[in-house]
Design an enzyme around this catalytic site. Structure first.
Site, PDB file in Angstrom:
ATOM      1  N   GLU A 180      -7.444   7.388   4.477  1.00  0.00           N
ATOM      2  CA  GLU A 180      -6.897   8.075   3.291  1.00  0.00           C
ATOM      3  C   GLU A 180      -8.004   8.595   2.391  1.00  0.00           C
ATOM      4  O   GLU A 180      -8.142   8.177   1.229  1.00  0.00           O
ATOM      5  CB  GLU A 180      -5.956   7.133   2.531  1.00  0.00           C
ATOM      6  CG  GLU A 180      -4.744   6.741   3.350  1.00  0.00           C
ATOM      7  CD  GLU A 180      -3.671   5.996   2.555  1.00  0.00           C
ATOM      8  OE1 GLU A 180      -4.014   5.325   1.578  1.00  0.00           O
ATOM      9  OE2 GLU A 180      -2.491   6.104   2.926  1.00  0.00           O
ATOM     10  N   GLU A 373       0.066   5.606   9.994  1.00  0.00           N
ATOM     11  CA  GLU A 373       0.752   4.687   9.073  1.00  0.00           C
ATOM     12  C   GLU A 373       2.109   5.267   8.712  1.00  0.00           C
ATOM     13  O   GLU A 373       2.219   6.466   8.446  1.00  0.00           O
ATOM     14  CB  GLU A 373      -0.019   4.502   7.754  1.00  0.00           C
ATOM     15  CG  GLU A 373      -1.232   3.625   7.838  1.00  0.00           C
ATOM     16  CD  GLU A 373      -1.893   3.381   6.496  1.00  0.00           C
ATOM     17  OE1 GLU A 373      -1.173   3.248   5.478  1.00  0.00           O
ATOM     18  OE2 GLU A 373      -3.126   3.319   6.468  1.00  0.00           O
TER      19      GLU A 373
HETATM   20  C1  BGP Z   1      -1.898   2.989   2.420  1.00  0.00           C
HETATM   21  C2  BGP Z   1      -3.082   2.204   2.863  1.00  0.00           C
HETATM   22  C3  BGP Z   1      -2.804   0.882   3.476  1.00  0.00           C
HETATM   23  C4  BGP Z   1      -1.494   0.259   3.114  1.00  0.00           C
HETATM   24  C5  BGP Z   1      -0.350   1.213   2.860  1.00  0.00           C
HETATM   25  C6  BGP Z   1       0.892   0.611   2.242  1.00  0.00           C
HETATM   26  O1  BGP Z   1      -2.240   3.618   1.245  1.00  0.00           O
HETATM   27  O2  BGP Z   1      -3.884   2.924   3.776  1.00  0.00           O
HETATM   28  O3  BGP Z   1      -3.938   0.097   3.330  1.00  0.00           O
HETATM   29  O4  BGP Z   1      -1.560  -0.850   2.362  1.00  0.00           O
HETATM   30  O5  BGP Z   1      -0.729   2.316   2.113  1.00  0.00           O
HETATM   31  O6  BGP Z   1       0.712   0.425   0.886  1.00  0.00           O
HETATM   32  P1  BGP Z   1       1.064  -0.908   0.132  1.00  0.00           P
HETATM   33  O7  BGP Z   1       0.301  -1.969   0.833  1.00  0.00           O
HETATM   34  O8  BGP Z   1       0.599  -0.699  -1.238  1.00  0.00           O
HETATM   35  O9  BGP Z   1       2.524  -1.069   0.235  1.00  0.00           O
END
Ligand code: BGP
Length: 475
Positions: A180, A373
């Site tokens: 990201e 993701e």
């Molecule tokens: C993205 C990241 C992850 C992950 C995901 C979900 O921004 O790459 O590391 O955590 O989001 O977000 P969260 O954990 O805040 O629910």
């Protein structure tokens, strides 16, 4: 059989700082991600406005133990294999390999740890997909020269990459240079280990740091291809198309500008040059982000092989956002879309938005995409036998996979694979909670760090296993 091409990489994704724990074991150095506490100071620390360069008393740091995957990885990978994973996306903790970032020699214990982990994946025919930097940066680099604010960080990163590409040649083929990468504009300490001084122009500093990452990414791409022509390098975007609140052209333009804030990074990494709208913006604001002729050359000659991205939600904006209500969503400000439902954390649920985002990225870059993701962060409540019947998660994933298959089969988007986020429960990046779970595998651990760390299969485990076995046919 199946709705997707043969060889499609089904799997799941995690990141070192959210699952490994063992933050002081195996010679690992301290990283920015170790210094992000749970609780109300979390966001100011992530943004770099509350400086925390040591662990402070009175705070709980959920990443220090996380789900202790450092000691459980064999058991966890066996479960991934049981689901039929073809691919496992993980990240390497930079400070396990170079504890201070600028050390002369890498830490053998750290290198060995990941070697064993890759061997474990390969034993089951699981292709590793490796994120070189998933938010982490050695704290020693922040202290010594301000982390990515300095060009010195480029050399540290390139050295780190050379070590990885050489050591894991033949074991790892798919690499992502930065997770990201656009997150640096939103949560700069968490994403890049950078802090700000009183009176500093934060935006200018963030773009300068981003430029260093973009040069480093291009140099890593060059190196990866030289060391092994089989290597495939991807960029990684926190994606999610912006919609305009109304058809007022002012709103439509506002949405376009918001998208460009993120596309900016991928435009550089994939097209190999700074887009005109960014050059004009820097001129207009009087920013000097220090782009040299040499930087331009390395960027133009070393573009990425594929475009990877995270997708949780679409986004919504307007030229007059103050008129409408907002909601949260992965660090990106967004208005509330009246057509969408939201998760318990306010992230809006929009499978069609995934199809739209895939089309936008494919139209723009014409390179293979990789969804690295996607998923639903939800509260899971185990029944009296400890079983989680997560029908809501199945529903979310089913609808997103359908949209993904439509993008491939009806729109002709080229897609390499799909690795939903947090295939095993892990610490939430935005909130530091364990309660916000994404996994097919439940981990017994709570927000305060209580629990046995025992792993158990949720209902979605069997469901996803069938999705993979049928190559996306049985949803
Ligand atoms: C993205 C990241 C992850 C992950 C995901 C979900 O921004 O790459 O590391 O955590 O989001 O977000 P969260 O954990 O805040 O629910």
């Amino acid at each position: 059989m199946g709705r997707l091409p043969e060889g499609f990489l089904w799997g799941g994704a995690t990141a070192a700082n959210q699952c490994e724990g063992a933050y002081q074991e195996g010679g690992r150095g301290l990283a920015n991600v170790d210094l992000i506490p749970a609780g109300e100071d979390r966001r100011p620390v992530m943004r770099g406005v509350r400086k925390m360069l040591e662990c402070e008393d009175g705070y709980y740091y959920p990443g220090h133990v996380a789900i202790d995957m450092y000691h459980h990885f064999k058991e966890d990978i066996a479960l991934f294999a049981e689901m039929g994973f073809k691919c496992y996306r993980l990240s390497i903790a930079w400070s396990r390999i170079y504890p201070n970032g600028f050390d002369e020699e890498p830490n053998e214990e750290g290198l060995r740890f990941y070697e064993e982990l890759f061997d474990e994946c390969l034993k089951y025919g699981i292709e590793p997909l490796v994120t070189i930097v998933h938010f982490d940066a050695p704290v020693a680099c922040t202290k010594k020269f301000g982390s990515w604010k300095s060009r010195e960080m480029i050399d540290c990163y390139v050295k780190y990459c050379r070590t990885l590409f050489t050591r894991y040649k033949g074991k790892v083929k798919y690499w992502l240079t930065f997770n990201e990468i656009n997150m640096i504009l939103h949560l700069p300490f968490m994403a890049a280990g950078i802090l700000f001084e009183e009176g500093e122009n934060e935006e200018e500093s963030k773009y300068r740091a981003a430029h260093h990452e973009l040069v480093a990414s291009a140099m890593a791409t060059k190196l990866a291809h030289e060391i092994d022509p089989e290597n495939k390098i991807g960029c990684m975007l926190a994606a999610g198309q912006y919609y305009a609140y109304t058809c007022d052209p002012q709103d439509v333009f506002a949405a376009m500008q918001k998208d460009r804030e993120s596309f900016f990074f991928i435009d550089v990494q994939s097209r190999g040059r700074y887009p005109e709208y960014a050059v004009k913006m820097f001129e207009r604001k009087g920013y000097d982000i220090g782009i040299t002729e040499e930087d331009k050359k390395v960027i133009s000659e070393n573009t990425v092989d594929f475009i990877s991205f995270s997708y949780y939600s679409s986004r919504l904006t307007s030229a007059t956002p103050e008129k409408y209500g907002s909601t949260s969503g992965n660090a990106f400000a967004t208005l509330k879309n009246p057509y969408l439902q939201a998760s318990e954390w306010g992230w809006q649920i929009d499978p069609m938005g995934l199809r739209i985002t895939m089309n936008a990225l494919y139209d723009r870059y014409q390179k293979p995409l990789f969804i690295v993701e996607n998923g639903l962060g939800a509260v899971d409540t185990p029944d009296e036998n400890g079983f989680v019947n997560d029908t809501y998660r199945i529903e979310y994933l089913r609808e997103h996979i359908k949209a993904m298959e439509q993008a491939v089969n009806e729109d002709g988007v080229l897609l390499i694979g799909y690795t939903p986020w947090g295939c095993i429960d892990l610490v939430s990046a935005s909130t530091g909670e364990m309660k916000k779970r994404y996994g097919f595998i439940y981990v017994d651990r709570d927000n305060e760090g209580n629990g046995t760390l025992k792993r158990s299969k949720k209902a979605s485990f069997e469901w996803y296993k069938n999705v993979i076995a049928s190559n996306g046919e049985i949803l």
